[in-house]
Design an enzyme around this catalytic site. Sequence first.
Site, PDB file in Angstrom:
ATOM      1  N   ASP A 132       0.852  -1.201   0.000  1.00  0.00           N
ATOM      2  CA  ASP A 132       0.000   0.000   0.000  1.00  0.00           C
ATOM      3  C   ASP A 132       0.888   1.252   0.000  1.00  0.00           C
ATOM      4  O   ASP A 132       0.838   2.050   0.937  1.00  0.00           O
ATOM      5  CB  ASP A 132      -0.955   0.002   1.207  1.00  0.00           C
ATOM      6  CG  ASP A 132      -0.237   0.027   2.552  1.00  0.00           C
ATOM      7  OD1 ASP A 132       0.944  -0.405   2.620  1.00  0.00           O
ATOM      8  OD2 ASP A 132      -0.840   0.489   3.538  1.00  0.00           O
ATOM      9  N   ASP A 166       6.824   1.108   1.967  1.00  0.00           N
ATOM     10  CA  ASP A 166       6.497   0.127   0.918  1.00  0.00           C
ATOM     11  C   ASP A 166       7.378   0.377  -0.307  1.00  0.00           C
ATOM     12  O   ASP A 166       7.804  -0.569  -0.985  1.00  0.00           O
ATOM     13  CB  ASP A 166       5.033   0.258   0.479  1.00  0.00           C
ATOM     14  CG  ASP A 166       4.053   0.066   1.619  1.00  0.00           C
ATOM     15  OD1 ASP A 166       3.495  -1.021   1.757  1.00  0.00           O
ATOM     16  OD2 ASP A 166       3.845   1.033   2.378  1.00  0.00           O
ATOM     17  N   ASN A 213      -2.414   2.841   3.542  1.00  0.00           N
ATOM     18  CA  ASN A 213      -1.860   4.164   3.853  1.00  0.00           C
ATOM     19  C   ASN A 213      -2.631   5.274   3.144  1.00  0.00           C
ATOM     20  O   ASN A 213      -2.688   6.406   3.615  1.00  0.00           O
ATOM     21  CB  ASN A 213      -0.396   4.224   3.426  1.00  0.00           C
ATOM     22  CG  ASN A 213       0.501   3.383   4.320  1.00  0.00           C
ATOM     23  OD1 ASN A 213       0.261   3.285   5.516  1.00  0.00           O
ATOM     24  ND2 ASN A 213       1.522   2.780   3.730  1.00  0.00           N
ATOM     25  N   THR A 269       2.833  -6.032   2.838  1.00  0.00           N
ATOM     26  CA  THR A 269       3.338  -4.902   3.631  1.00  0.00           C
ATOM     27  C   THR A 269       2.240  -3.861   3.850  1.00  0.00           C
ATOM     28  O   THR A 269       2.532  -2.705   4.137  1.00  0.00           O
ATOM     29  CB  THR A 269       4.559  -4.252   2.950  1.00  0.00           C
ATOM     30  OG1 THR A 269       4.170  -3.761   1.666  1.00  0.00           O
ATOM     31  CG2 THR A 269       5.702  -5.239   2.801  1.00  0.00           C
ATOM     32  N   PHE A 309      -0.760  -0.605  12.589  1.00  0.00           N
ATOM     33  CA  PHE A 309      -1.703  -0.130  11.578  1.00  0.00           C
ATOM     34  C   PHE A 309      -2.198  -1.229  10.630  1.00  0.00           C
ATOM     35  O   PHE A 309      -3.406  -1.352  10.384  1.00  0.00           O
ATOM     36  CB  PHE A 309      -1.069   1.007  10.755  1.00  0.00           C
ATOM     37  CG  PHE A 309      -1.942   1.488   9.630  1.00  0.00           C
ATOM     38  CD1 PHE A 309      -3.045   2.286   9.886  1.00  0.00           C
ATOM     39  CD2 PHE A 309      -1.678   1.122   8.314  1.00  0.00           C
ATOM     40  CE1 PHE A 309      -3.867   2.725   8.854  1.00  0.00           C
ATOM     41  CE2 PHE A 309      -2.489   1.549   7.277  1.00  0.00           C
ATOM     42  CZ  PHE A 309      -3.585   2.356   7.549  1.00  0.00           C
ATOM     43  N   ASN A 310      -1.291  -2.021  10.035  1.00  0.00           N
ATOM     44  CA  ASN A 310      -1.726  -2.987   9.013  1.00  0.00           C
ATOM     45  C   ASN A 310      -2.719  -4.000   9.571  1.00  0.00           C
ATOM     46  O   ASN A 310      -3.669  -4.394   8.881  1.00  0.00           O
ATOM     47  CB  ASN A 310      -0.524  -3.738   8.418  1.00  0.00           C
ATOM     48  CG  ASN A 310       0.344  -2.850   7.559  1.00  0.00           C
ATOM     49  OD1 ASN A 310      -0.095  -1.810   7.077  1.00  0.00           O
ATOM     50  ND2 ASN A 310       1.594  -3.258   7.366  1.00  0.00           N
ATOM     51  N   HIS A 348       9.559   0.193   8.193  1.00  0.00           N
ATOM     52  CA  HIS A 348       8.989  -1.121   8.498  1.00  0.00           C
ATOM     53  C   HIS A 348       9.090  -2.127   7.348  1.00  0.00           C
ATOM     54  O   HIS A 348       9.531  -3.261   7.523  1.00  0.00           O
ATOM     55  CB  HIS A 348       7.493  -0.982   8.817  1.00  0.00           C
ATOM     56  CG  HIS A 348       7.136   0.095   9.776  1.00  0.00           C
ATOM     57  ND1 HIS A 348       7.126  -0.090  11.140  1.00  0.00           N
ATOM     58  CD2 HIS A 348       6.736   1.383   9.585  1.00  0.00           C
ATOM     59  CE1 HIS A 348       6.742   1.021  11.744  1.00  0.00           C
ATOM     60  NE2 HIS A 348       6.499   1.930  10.820  1.00  0.00           N
ATOM     61  N   ASP A 349       8.582  -1.721   6.170  1.00  0.00           N
ATOM     62  CA  ASP A 349       8.193  -2.723   5.173  1.00  0.00           C
ATOM     63  C   ASP A 349       9.327  -3.495   4.510  1.00  0.00           C
ATOM     64  O   ASP A 349       9.154  -4.690   4.226  1.00  0.00           O
ATOM     65  CB  ASP A 349       7.306  -2.056   4.106  1.00  0.00           C
ATOM     66  CG  ASP A 349       5.950  -1.670   4.681  1.00  0.00           C
ATOM     67  OD1 ASP A 349       5.579  -2.218   5.735  1.00  0.00           O
ATOM     68  OD2 ASP A 349       5.272  -0.827   4.067  1.00  0.00           O
TER      69      ASP A 349
HETATM   70  C1  BDR Z   1       2.812  -0.090   8.582  1.00  0.00           C
HETATM   71  O1  BDR Z   1       1.803   0.877   8.331  1.00  0.00           O
HETATM   72  C2  BDR Z   1       2.184   1.765   7.305  1.00  0.00           C
HETATM   73  O2  BDR Z   1       2.205   3.063   7.789  1.00  0.00           O
HETATM   74  C3  BDR Z   1       3.546   1.340   6.838  1.00  0.00           C
HETATM   75  O3  BDR Z   1       3.615   1.367   5.420  1.00  0.00           O
HETATM   76  C4  BDR Z   1       3.749  -0.045   7.394  1.00  0.00           C
HETATM   77  O4  BDR Z   1       3.361  -1.041   6.468  1.00  0.00           O
HETATM   78  C5  BDR Z   1       3.478   0.203   9.909  1.00  0.00           C
HETATM   79  O5  BDR Z   1       2.529   0.151  10.937  1.00  0.00           O
HETATM   80 CA    CA Z   2       2.835  -0.521   4.175  1.00  0.00          CA
END
Ligand code: BDR
Ligand code: CA
Length: 321
Positions: free
Chosen positions: A12, A17, A39, A122, A162-163, A237-238
């Site tokens: 996303d 990402d 996102n 991701t 979040f994801n 993160h991703d």
């Molecule tokens: C995740 O949420 C998004 O903001 C980032 O792309 C990552 O995948 C982190 O919580």
């Molecule tokens: Ca992401």
Amino acid sequence: MPERPAIILDCDPGHDDAIAMVVAARHTELVGITTVAGNAPLARTTRNALIIRDLLGIDAPVHQGSARPLLLEAHAAPEVHGATGLDGADLPEPSGPPASTDAVAFLVDTCRAREGLWLVPTGPLTNIALALRQAPDLRRRIAGISLMGGGTFGNWSPVAEFNVWADPHAAAIVFDAGAPLMMCGLDLTHRFQATAERIDRIRSAPGRLAAVLADLLDFFSAAYIGRHHHMEGAAVHDPCAVLAVTHPALFESEERHVAVETTGQLTRGMTVIDRRDLRSVPPPNCRVMTSIDADAGFDVIVEAIRTRSAAGAPADAEVVR
Ligand code: BDR
Ligand code: CA
């Protein structure tokens, strides 16, 4: 692990990402890119994936996927990624539309046609859950799922990342599917930060891609530093979910049972990681990645950006707005 594992990146974009796309382009056979709302709304994440794919100079097809979670309303994250999902850089127009608007069919057909693919989500897990629900045989046909999500603390709520928060029902399907699963959660990714020094190393690389990614990371890091008391840059993160497949020696991990809270009033999207030492705990369903060698991981990222950026357009190429 084959030298260049074959993967489908389900994403996303999203600043981190985009970095995951670079590492995938450099170190995997990137069979396809599927997009999901997360996102930013789906039209934006698809557009962003196409733009980054073009800047990478690769021909992996981009397939557009789910516009909303399985049961809940879509919820974007403009406070972290801006309204476009990729604020902070001048971006070109995409070269064309996505290859299809049915990412789930692409996932199912591709995994049935070819055994041993890694799925690397991701973003919210909607596409992956729909594919597993439509084709339960996929769990035996794929090499595994390496996802970014979850953790022992949250970023979207006190306990939810979040994801997983965005589509907890999809996440529950994925964690319960019985496929080999690896999880890079916040415990690990918050220690993988785009510091000013690391962004400078990216900016010093020649080519347009490096310049765009450095601008994107400047925006992303400013958002993180502005929102946190104690961060020196954005948590990137991703790419960790890609690196877990391509560079497993960078990680320490534990086999754990992980369940997803779907209904809690305060705990929606919490990943409940069973770390008890009891003999009676449920059998592990997930390899939880617990730490990463951050310096070595960033070296991989910088090298990947240098290599792909050198292959693409120069930094001063004309920007089409
Ligand atoms: C995740 O949420 C998004 O903001 C980032 O792309 C990552 O995948 C982190 O919580
Ligand atoms: Ca992401």
